[in-house]
Design a protein around this motif. Structure first.
Motif, PDB file in Angstrom:
ATOM      1  N   ARG A   1     -27.852 -59.722  24.304  1.00 43.84           N
ATOM      2  CA  ARG A   1     -28.256 -59.635  22.890  1.00 43.84           C
ATOM      3  C   ARG A   1     -27.152 -59.183  21.939  1.00 43.84           C
ATOM      4  NH1 ARG A   1     -33.830 -57.742  24.167  1.00 43.84           N
ATOM      5  NH2 ARG A   1     -34.934 -59.715  24.353  1.00 43.84           N
TER       6      ARG A   1
ATOM      7  N   ALA B   1     -25.278 -61.815  19.880  1.00 38.17           N
ATOM      8  CA  ALA B   1     -25.967 -62.723  18.953  1.00 38.17           C
ATOM      9  C   ALA B   1     -25.378 -62.600  17.537  1.00 38.17           C
ATOM     10  CB  ALA B   1     -27.462 -62.435  18.937  1.00 38.17           C
TER      11      ALA B   1
ATOM     12  N   ALA C   1     -22.331 -64.789  17.114  1.00 37.78           N
ATOM     13  CA  ALA C   1     -22.683 -66.210  17.049  1.00 37.78           C
ATOM     14  C   ALA C   1     -23.261 -66.536  15.670  1.00 37.78           C
ATOM     15  CB  ALA C   1     -23.680 -66.539  18.151  1.00 37.78           C
ATOM     16  N   GLU C   2     -24.140 -65.648  15.167  1.00 43.40           N
ATOM     17  CA  GLU C   2     -24.805 -65.943  13.889  1.00 43.40           C
ATOM     18  C   GLU C   2     -23.885 -65.715  12.699  1.00 43.40           C
ATOM     19  OE1 GLU C   2     -28.327 -63.528  13.959  1.00 43.40           O
ATOM     20  OE2 GLU C   2     -29.029 -64.583  15.751  1.00 43.40           O
TER      21      GLU C   2
ATOM     22  N   ARG D   1     -20.346 -67.642  13.287  1.00 45.55           N
ATOM     23  CA  ARG D   1     -20.459 -69.029  13.748  1.00 45.55           C
ATOM     24  C   ARG D   1     -19.529 -69.305  14.941  1.00 45.55           C
ATOM     25  NH1 ARG D   1     -24.596 -71.207  13.322  1.00 45.55           N
ATOM     26  NH2 ARG D   1     -23.707 -73.298  13.458  1.00 45.55           N
TER      27      ARG D   1
ATOM     28  N   PRO E   1     -19.597 -69.669  19.088  1.00 43.48           N
ATOM     29  CA  PRO E   1     -20.379 -69.690  20.322  1.00 43.48           C
ATOM     30  C   PRO E   1     -19.855 -68.673  21.334  1.00 43.48           C
ATOM     31  CG  PRO E   1     -19.259 -71.808  19.938  1.00 43.48           C
ATOM     32  CD  PRO E   1     -18.836 -70.880  18.848  1.00 43.48           C
TER      33      PRO E   1
ATOM     34  N   GLN F   1     -21.173 -76.857  23.021  1.00 45.26           N
ATOM     35  CA  GLN F   1     -21.634 -76.218  21.769  1.00 45.26           C
ATOM     36  C   GLN F   1     -20.774 -76.646  20.586  1.00 45.26           C
ATOM     37  OE1 GLN F   1     -23.158 -72.361  21.115  1.00 45.26           O
ATOM     38  NE2 GLN F   1     -23.177 -71.760  23.260  1.00 45.26           N
TER      39      GLN F   1
ATOM     40  N   ARG G   1     -23.073 -76.242  17.415  1.00 42.29           N
ATOM     41  CA  ARG G   1     -23.928 -75.075  17.624  1.00 42.29           C
ATOM     42  C   ARG G   1     -23.079 -73.821  17.777  1.00 42.29           C
ATOM     43  NH1 ARG G   1     -26.218 -74.955  22.516  1.00 42.29           N
ATOM     44  NH2 ARG G   1     -25.134 -76.755  23.388  1.00 42.29           N
TER      45      ARG G   1
ATOM     46  N   GLU H   1     -24.207 -70.424  19.506  1.00 41.50           N
ATOM     47  CA  GLU H   1     -25.292 -69.652  20.127  1.00 41.50           C
ATOM     48  C   GLU H   1     -24.735 -68.795  21.253  1.00 41.50           C
ATOM     49  OE1 GLU H   1     -27.943 -72.675  21.542  1.00 41.50           O
ATOM     50  OE2 GLU H   1     -28.235 -73.504  19.527  1.00 41.50           O
TER      51      GLU H   1
ATOM     52  N   GLU I   1     -25.086 -68.173  25.026  1.00 44.03           N
ATOM     53  CA  GLU I   1     -25.645 -68.758  26.240  1.00 44.03           C
ATOM     54  C   GLU I   1     -25.179 -67.923  27.429  1.00 44.03           C
ATOM     55  OE1 GLU I   1     -26.234 -73.454  25.397  1.00 44.03           O
ATOM     56  OE2 GLU I   1     -24.182 -72.860  25.813  1.00 44.03           O
TER      57      GLU I   1
END
Ligand code: SF4
Length: 365
Positions: A211, A214, A217-218, A221, A223, A244, A249, A251, A253
């Motif tokens: 977590r 995250a 990633a957000e 931007r 991965p 990705q 994307r 994210e 993973e």
């Protein structure tokens, strides 16, 4: 050996290499940073770059605990052994990190310091029990992986009333270092370190979970793929990152599902937060002062804090001018860019911290 051999299979590696080559787009470059020294070591040891297409580049990150320890922290440990007469216990790699005045913990030992290599903090506790008339200090380094055992030892020492034991705490935090890299001028403004994604740490993530990544990633931007330390783990993570990037994307993973969960190890996290709190700032080799990037011992365990017990004051010390460790740890340079690499500086005669541990970028190269 289960969970090892099947992740080192050469035929599967060739297959993964072909899959990556089939997915990369010829007209773009892919720059991925492996944060962790364990991945740096695996990438070099198993020749992963030779299996990658030329437009996929791996950049070494600052996730080697020995490499990021600044000279001033080693100096504190040396002072405890030479000036305070303490028995200083530490992990093997730490012994060879160059410090001020041509010293290292190994050389300080040759000058008469009682400096002992231990395999675990429990060895330091045992030495403290065996020598009740001597001060025994555990020099605690490392990321979130090695922090919980130190917390256990501190609680144990307090429960036993072990008054001659203390800890010089230099534990550091992964997310703050990733943030520092993403905020650095080289990444944000100058573009000298192009970063398209991260391979997230393996062991660290077993403790903190997936977590915490995250946010990167957000917000940035970028991965992130958390990967195990075997070569096929790394190859698979690279393939997931390529995918990705191609799909636009960003994210988090998890390739290392055999050990990492989203929430991590709650018991270890609770233990760490009971014993430690955040430092306002901590100097990292290469990254400089990084806010809220390290831990200190809470007041309720204050009598076990070597910095308080010996009234230690941290003094920053500049690195050897010829050593490029700082730039290497920020991803700006490669080990072979250093004039001393492989000549004056070798694993037997390290001039900088990146040549000490097998997880260091220079030693791995
Ligand atoms: S080769 Fe040695 S001196 Fe050069 S950057 Fe690496 S550790 Fe520092």
């Amino acid at each position: 050996m289960r969970y090892v051999d099947e992740f080192r299979d050469g035929t599967l590696a060739q297959g993964l290499a072909a899959a990556i080559a089939a997915e990369v787009q010829e007209d773009r470059r892919y720059n991925f940073m492996e944060f962790c020294g364990g991945h740096t070591h695996a990438i070099s040891r198993y020749g992963v770059p030779d299996l990658l297409p030329p437009n996929v580049r791996m950049i070494h990150g600052p996730g080697c605990p020995v490499c990021v320890l600044p000279i001033g922290r080693i100096d504190l440990a040396i002072r405890l052994a030479l000036d305070e007469g303490a028995i200083l216990c530490t992990y093997a790699d730490t012994l060879r990190i160059p410090a001020s005045d041509g010293l290292s913990l190994m050389r300080a030992k040759a000058r008469g310091g009682d400096i002992r290599m231990v395999y675990a903090v429990t060895d330091a506790l045992r030495i403290a029990r065996d020598h009740p008339d001597r001060e025994v200090v555990f020099f605690a380094i490392g990321f979130e992986t090695t922090t919980p055992p130190t917390a256990v030892a501190i609680r144990q020492a307090q429960a036993e009333g072990l008054r001659n034991f203390s800890v010089l705490c230099c534990h550091v935090l992964t997310p703050s270092a990733i943030m520092n890299i993403l905020e650095s001028p080289e990444v944000r403004e100058l573009g000298t370190v192009p970063l398209d994604g991260f391979i997230g740490p393996a062991h660290v993530s077993t403790v903190i979970g997936s977590r915490p990544y995250a946010f990167f990633a957000e917000e940035y931007r970028k991965p992130v793929v958390i990967a195990g330390f075997e070569p096929l783990d790394v190859m698979q993570a690279i393939r997931m990152l390529v995918r990705q990037v191609n799909e636009g994307r960003a994210e988090v993973e998890n390739e290392f599902t055999r050990a990492v969960t989203p929430e991590g190890n709650r018991k270890a996290q609770d233990l760490v937060s009971e014993v430690f709190e955040l430092r306002r700032s901590f100097e990292w080799r290469g990254l400089g002062e990084v806010p809220y990037s390290a831990l200190k011992i809470r007041v309720r365990y204050g009598e076990l804090d070597a910095e308080r017990r010996f009234d230690l004051r941290y003094q920053p010390v500049a690195d050897n001018k010829a050593c490029e460790c700082g730039a290497i740890l920020r991803g700006v340079k490669q080990p072979t860019d250093c004039k001393l690499f492989g000549t004056v500086c070798t694993p037997e005669t390290p001039m900088g911290s990146c040549m000490v541990s097998s997880e260091g970028a220079c030693a791995a190269h």
